[in-house]
Design an enzyme around this catalytic site. Structure first.
Site, PDB file in Angstrom:
ATOM      1  N   ASP A 409       0.916  -1.276  -0.043  1.00 22.07           N
ATOM      2  CA  ASP A 409      -0.008  -0.095  -0.017  1.00 22.07           C
ATOM      3  C   ASP A 409       0.931   1.097   0.170  1.00 22.07           C
ATOM      4  O   ASP A 409       2.224   1.146   0.235  1.00 22.07           O
ATOM      5  CB  ASP A 409      -0.753  -0.015   1.354  1.00 22.07           C
ATOM      6  CG  ASP A 409      -1.781   1.177   1.282  1.00 22.07           C
ATOM      7  OD1 ASP A 409      -2.423   1.768   0.392  1.00 22.07           O
ATOM      8  OD2 ASP A 409      -2.019   1.768   2.392  1.00 22.07           O
ATOM      9  N   THR A 411      -0.390   4.671   1.153  1.00 19.93           N
ATOM     10  CA  THR A 411      -0.577   5.771   2.245  1.00 19.93           C
ATOM     11  C   THR A 411      -0.624   5.027   3.646  1.00 19.93           C
ATOM     12  O   THR A 411      -1.078   3.985   3.826  1.00 19.93           O
ATOM     13  CB  THR A 411      -1.985   6.566   2.274  1.00 19.93           C
ATOM     14  OG1 THR A 411      -2.113   7.138   0.796  1.00 19.93           O
ATOM     15  CG2 THR A 411      -2.294   7.689   3.276  1.00 19.93           C
ATOM     16  N   PHE A 540     -18.457   9.040   4.472  1.00 17.62           N
ATOM     17  CA  PHE A 540     -17.410   8.632   3.335  1.00 17.62           C
ATOM     18  C   PHE A 540     -17.425   7.085   3.172  1.00 17.62           C
ATOM     19  O   PHE A 540     -17.637   6.434   4.088  1.00 17.62           O
ATOM     20  CB  PHE A 540     -16.089   8.950   3.864  1.00 17.62           C
ATOM     21  CG  PHE A 540     -14.903   8.571   2.860  1.00 17.62           C
ATOM     22  CD1 PHE A 540     -14.739   9.147   1.696  1.00 17.62           C
ATOM     23  CD2 PHE A 540     -14.248   7.443   3.096  1.00 17.62           C
ATOM     24  CE1 PHE A 540     -13.732   8.953   0.712  1.00 17.62           C
ATOM     25  CE2 PHE A 540     -13.372   6.979   2.221  1.00 17.62           C
ATOM     26  CZ  PHE A 540     -13.010   7.808   1.186  1.00 17.62           C
ATOM     27  N   ARG A 594      -1.600  14.981  -1.191  1.00 15.02           N
ATOM     28  CA  ARG A 594      -2.827  14.529  -1.519  1.00 15.02           C
ATOM     29  C   ARG A 594      -3.790  15.486  -1.673  1.00 15.02           C
ATOM     30  O   ARG A 594      -3.913  16.540  -0.967  1.00 15.02           O
ATOM     31  CB  ARG A 594      -3.212  13.530   0.027  1.00 15.02           C
ATOM     32  CG  ARG A 594      -2.188  12.261   0.182  1.00 15.02           C
ATOM     33  CD  ARG A 594      -2.326  11.870   1.687  1.00 15.02           C
ATOM     34  NE  ARG A 594      -3.881  11.593   1.973  1.00 15.02           N
ATOM     35  CZ  ARG A 594      -4.416  10.294   1.865  1.00 15.02           C
ATOM     36  NH1 ARG A 594      -3.737   9.467   1.190  1.00 15.02           N
ATOM     37  NH2 ARG A 594      -5.408   9.994   2.299  1.00 15.02           N
ATOM     38  N   THR A 674      -2.534   1.260  -4.615  1.00 15.93           N
ATOM     39  CA  THR A 674      -3.168   2.467  -3.898  1.00 15.93           C
ATOM     40  C   THR A 674      -4.323   2.894  -4.415  1.00 15.93           C
ATOM     41  O   THR A 674      -4.674   2.514  -5.679  1.00 15.93           O
ATOM     42  CB  THR A 674      -1.853   3.661  -3.676  1.00 15.93           C
ATOM     43  OG1 THR A 674      -2.671   4.595  -3.269  1.00 15.93           O
ATOM     44  CG2 THR A 674      -1.807   4.124  -5.089  1.00 15.93           C
TER      45      THR A 674
END
Length: 1107
Positions: A409, A411, A540, A594, A674
């Site tokens: 991954d 992050t 979210f 980001r 990712t």
């Protein structure tokens, strides 16, 4: 009438659609009707495997499922029932030893589980019964009971929050024991029950909860509560994850809560999460099974040969029935076929020690004890979290030395997941802070750099969006006024991004002050307090990739604020607003930041009534609630107005670049999977040296495919073009692709989620080349692959796709978040980072480490050594047993195939248990054939053991040849001496040992001393329980002869001579290689060629440096 109908409806619905009905306090909703208690499981937790009554039968059944144990059981039964040349003790005692040791180990582990279960089940809880607090044991909680929980106590079962000591019915919870997240989460009671704060008032509640049946997802819950008062109509409220308190979580910063039990015991989410984890098997285990089959075939061949030759020998009359051994009448009348079968079984018994029965228990002990070296390694200890590495399964230690592909991954794994607000843009105007934050509390009016300025109203609208569109909570030291002491506020959130954005808004003068009585409070640049009523939160999720809030201003206006990824926001805003912001977003992504886009829209009162009705209907649904809510969210978040975008920096982890470079040098292929933007991920890949400046990038993204009207045609063209380029660069004649990477141009591949879906789900003609196979050919030729915009399931799909490649490469996945769990479980080895996105990944992994940099030592040092040790252990077990039993086979040629044993029964029994077991166990735990520092500094050494190199046919035949050679030397050399082979085998192990400790000396020389002592002891006493005393004083008599001592020394030297010669030749070759390498390095320093990569990688293709 309504109540009766409702009760019938609820009772039937549970059976019909998979829901359950829980009556709060186990009170009937109508006092006039009889209450029938429902049947749910009790609150006992059972993590143990056995009980006192089933331990023996269940454990024996599981152990005899192993082929070696079952084989020796059959041999033992044959020895008991058939007249065989050896005693049943020779097979029974080693088998009994192995079964007993394994049973004791598994029994002890299960006893520990029983003890842990009792601590939980017998803990004290308080139940509200008849308006009184009743003290009970936790295991006696029933579904429907109202439970009181005090501060800092863990929840004894899954509860629906009814009320708390706070006026707004909220409580704070930490779920560290469930997912590792130490930050506080806020949970809410429904507004109709928040006033029931005492035992007396809570007992008056008449309500029924309808909810889904137990399921393991920690973050999903669907239900509704129907509250009955004096009126006939019930008040219905929806229930979600924010209302559910999970067993194992801890109550924090709240003095007391009341909750009703909905799931108990083994139906709680915590219990369901610890069940059904798939079992992974290492490549070494598969090799063991293959070797067992080969040796079983050798055993059958030996028995068949000896049986055949016996009857050839007996075809001569005086051999069949000599004068001194006449047959009985019964023997003469026995069928010849039956006699041959009995003889075949007798030879099987005679040679059965070629199968190493004790190998399984030794391998288990080696794996279990060896795993402690990872936990004890001080280099894995992290000062920040005060934790080291954790081994969740010891069955895969050696697999760490066999990895071909690493999937990581980005992050939180390659980066720190420590977010810092860098800049923002509003209507295309850039705002960047000059000063950096210090411990998160920078001055509100610090110096700022503005690049032109947007309209003042738009600026304030953007900053209000940052202050309102989030799930951040406020934690204060005391109940202070937020206006006067706002600097004392501490922000709490499960997402570091949200805290960074709220702090970024604070830097520009808008401060979020928390929630009070359902109102979100914001301090603006003029130090005025603005209050907004939070109407709805559209949470979210990884599919929508955005979140929204609907708020009502003090003037009565209703606003929707939305933030999310650019790919999720741009299609939902006006087209003319996109261009200016898009340029900033792409530039920030190129810089490695980001990015999030922010949008809003005003909602008319009539529209809000419709939206509110749709949301409530979706929230009240018990079936397909998520799908219905997703559809409503999708309808609401349309026709928005784009305000701007934010840029947040996530710093690269310490030594992440060096780790990836070392993995590349070791011949591993590293793929980054990712969900982030392509530009951001690409920038991170360059920073961590996954891509070099010389790497040519091949892109298969939406951007490259949308150049054509038909996407599939364009995708097919690109796949064919890339394959031709790579096949030309790496022709099939290349001996090793791993070693060719630095000899040719390096290639990297970038693919996004939508293109991957197109490849995996393409509907191309059967005549054309398969997209998936071409894609895999391209991937195999690339040194690094970046997959961006990946959904969690797509990550698992990619891992599965690579796992199924030709040759079955070993895959390793490493990640830190819940979205990485699917790929961690899918890969051969899963590693979790103990990161800031919780501990879901660490909990579901095989190994967990604090940082990505620890992967380097875990693979290159620990993995290398674990594999070499266990490979040596496996080969040694087969070697020593063949060496031991071959003289037994050869002896049959000299005794007329009469099944006469060469060894005394005591030596057959003790050989595997005492004489040869401890030295190899110590070797397999402590051996370091190469120094750990050398292994980590020269990653190319890892390539020497990949592909299960030490357990292939070549090494297996080499060990088998050695065993056959040494067995023949000892048989023919001791033709007149009767000597066993354990002296020589421990000598072989001494030759192989490179890393000597006092333990190695003790077990190797101690085993030899014990052999001598046992021989004197066994042969020096007349044992009353033996029918024949065949070894009485034989050993002592032999050692009194000088010729015996000379023969022992000479035979040991001759048997080990090939091994000694090989070691000498290797040392000569190594010295020559070092001399050549030093000359090459001298010439390299003179030429001083510039290179992006260090010397380590420039000499990658040179094999002469391999120790």
């Amino acid at each position: 009438m309504f109540r009766r109908t409702f009760s019938r409806f609820c009772a039937g619905e549970e059976k019909r659609v998979g829901t359950r009905t829980v009556f709060v306090g186990n009170h009937p909703i109508s006092e006039t009707e009889a209450y029938i208690a429902q049947r749910f499981c009790d609150n006992r937790i059972v993590s143990s495997k056995y009980t006192l009554w089933n331990f023996l039968t269940k454990n024996l059944f599981e152990q005899f499922r192993r082929i070696a144990n079952f084989y020796f059981l059959i041999i033992f039964l044959v020895q008991v029932t058939v007249d065989t040349p050896t005693s049943p003790v020779t097979s029974g005692l080693p088998l009994f030893f192995v079964i007993t040791v394994t049973a004791i180990k598994q029994g002890y582990e299960d006893w520990l589980r029983h003890r842990a279960d009792n601590e939980v089940n017998k803990s004290t809880v308080y139940i509200i019964e008849n308006a009184k607090r009743v003290r009970k044991e936790s295991e006696k909680i029933k579904v429907g009971d109202v439970v009181e929980v005090q501060a800092d106590e863990t929840f004894p079962c899954d509860l629906i929050l009814l009320s708390s000591c706070t006026t707004d019915g909220t409580c704070y919870v930490t779920t560290a024991s469930l997912d590792g997240e130490s930050n506080c989460k806020t949970h809410y009671a429904v507004r109709d029950t928040i006033t029931l704060c005492t035992a007396e008032s809570i007992d008056t509640l008449r309500a029924a909860i309808e909810c889904e049946q137990p399921q393991p997802d920690l973050y999903k819950f669907v239900g509704r509560i129907n509250i009955y008062s004096n009126s006939l109509e019930a008040v219905a409220r929806s229930l979600g994850p924010e209302n559910l308190l999970l067993k194992g979580a801890t109550l924090k910063n709240t003095k007391k809560i009341y909750g009703v039990a909905v799931y108990t015991g083994m139906e709680t989410k915590m219990a369901l999460n610890y069940q059904g984890k798939s079992q992974k098997r290492s490549a070494v285990e598969k090799s063991i099974n293959a070797f067992l089959i080969v040796y079983l075939f050798i055993l059958l061949t030996k028995a068949a040969v000896c049986t055949t030759l016996k009857y050839v020998w007996q075809s001569t009359p005086h051999n069949d029935e000599p004068w001194y051994n006449q047959k009985t009448q019964k023997e003469r009348e026995t069928l010849k076929v039956l006699k041959m079968f009995t003889d075949f079984l007798s030879f099987m018994v005679l040679f059965n020690f070629i199968i190493p029965v004790s190998m399984y228990v030794t391998v288990e002990m080696q794996k279990f004890l060896g795993s402690f070296f990872i936990s004890w390694d001080k280099d894995f200890y992290d000062e920040e979290i005060h934790e080291g590495a954790l081994v969740n399964t010891s069955d895969l230690n050696e697999e760490l030395g066999q990895v071909d592909y690493v999937f990581t991954d980005k992050t939180g794994t390659l980066t720190e997941n420590t977010m810092e607000f860098i800049e923002c843009c509003i209507d295309g105007h850039k705002y960047k802070s000059v000063t950096q934050e210090v411990d998160g509390l920078s001055q509100t009016d610090g110096p700022l750099t503005y690049f032109d300025k947007a309209d003042k109203n738009r600026e304030e609208l953007f900053l209000r969006a940052l202050c309102l569109c989030h799930t951040v909570e406020i934690k204060t030291n005391d109940a202070v006024d937020g206006v006067t002491e706002s600097a004392e506020l501490t922000y709490i959130s499960s997402s570091p991004d949200e805290i960074a954005l709220v702090k970024g808004a604070k830097r520009y003068g808008f401060t979020f002050l928390g929630n009070r009585n359902g109102l979100m409070r914001v301090e603006n640049q003029r130090k005025e307090i603005e209050e907004y009523e939070l109407l709805h939160t559209l949470n979210f999720d990884s599919v929508r990739r955005r979140m929204s809030v609907i708020v009502k201003t003090q003037r009565g206006d209703i606003l929707l604020f939305c933030k999310g990824a650019d790919s999720a926001i741009f299609p939902r805003v006006q087209n003319h607003e996109i261009e200016l912001t898009k340029a900033h977003v792409e530039r920030n992504a190129m810089d490695g930041y980001r990015t999030l886009c922010v949008a809003f829209k005003e909602i008319a009162p009539d529209d809000y009534e419709r939206i509110n009705r749709q949301l409530l209907e979706a929230k009240m649904a018990l079936q397909d609630r998520e799908e219905k809510m997703e559809k409503v969210f999708d309808d609401i978040e349309t026709n928005m107005n784009l305000i701007g975008a934010t840029a947040v920096e996530d710093k690269l982890q310490d030594q992440a670049a060096e780790t990836i470079e070392a993995l590349h040098a070791a011949g591993l292929k590293v793929w980054v999977l990712t969900g982030d933007k392509m530009e951001t991920a690409k920038s991170t890949c360059y920073a961590c040296r996954l891509f070099q400046t010389s790497t040519e990038l091949l892109e298969l993204t939406t951007k490259t495919i949308e150049e054509s009207e038909r996407k599939e045609d364009r995708l097919h063209e690109l796949l064919i073009e890339y394959r031709k380029k790579l096949l030309h660069e790496f022709p099939k004649s290349t001996r090793s692709l791993k070693k060719a990477w630095t000899e040719h141009q390096e290639y990297g591949l970038i693919i996004d989620g939508s293109t991957l879906s197109l490849i995996l789900n393409s509907s191309q003609d059967s005549g054309s080349n398969n997209y998936k196979s071409i894609f895999l050919q391209i991937c195999m030729k690339c040194t690094a692959v970046l997959c961006c915009r990946m959904a969690p399931l797509q990550k698992a799909q990619i891992v599965r796709m690579v796992k199924n490649l030709k040759g079955s490469p070993i895959t390793l996945s490493i990640g830190d978040g819940a979205n990485d769990v699917s790929m961690i479980l899918e890969s051969h080895v899963g590693i979790g980072i103990k990161g800031k996105e919780g501990r879901q990944a660490a909990r579901n992994s095989d190994y967990s480490v604090p940082k990505f940099k620890h992967l380097k030592k875990l693979l290159l040092a620990h993995g290398h050594l674990y594999y070499v040790r266990i490979a040596h252990l496996v080969q040694y077990f087969f070697y020593k047993n063949l060496c031991f039993i071959l003289p037994q086979f050869l002896y049959q040629f000299f005794c007329g195939f009469s099944q006469q044993p060469l060894y005394d029964a005591a030596y057959l029994t003790m050989y595997n248990i005492c004489f040869t077991s401890l030295p190899i166990l110590a070797y397999s735990l402590l051996e370091q054939h190469i120094n750990i520092d050398t292994l980590t500094s020269d990653p190319r050494l890892y390539m020497k053991i990949t592909g299960n190199a030490m357990l292939q046919l070549g090494p297996f035949l080499y060990w088998t040849f050695l065993a056959a050679f040494e067995g023949m030397v000892f048989f023919f050399g001791t033709y007149f001496l009767f000597q066993t082979a354990s002296l020589e085998e421990n000598g072989k192990l001494a030759l192989d040992t490179r890393f000597w400790t006092w333990i190695n000396h003790f077990v190797i020389w101690g085993s030899l001393a014990f052999y001598v002592f046992f021989s004197f002891f066994w042969g020096g006493i007349i044992w009353p329980f033996l029918k024949q005393q065949r070894m009485y004083f034989v050993f002592a008599q032999m050692l009194s002869s000088v010729s015996t001592w000379l023969a022992i020394i000479l035979l040991i030297f001759i048997s080990l001579f090939p091994e000694i010669l090989l070691i000498v030749l290797k040392n000569v070759k190594r010295r020559t290689a070092r001399r050549n390498l030093s000359c090459r390095r001298a010439s390299d320093s003179l030429s001083a060629r510039p290179s992006v990569r260090p010397l380590l990688l420039r000499t990658f293709s040179d094999e002469s440096n391999i120790l």
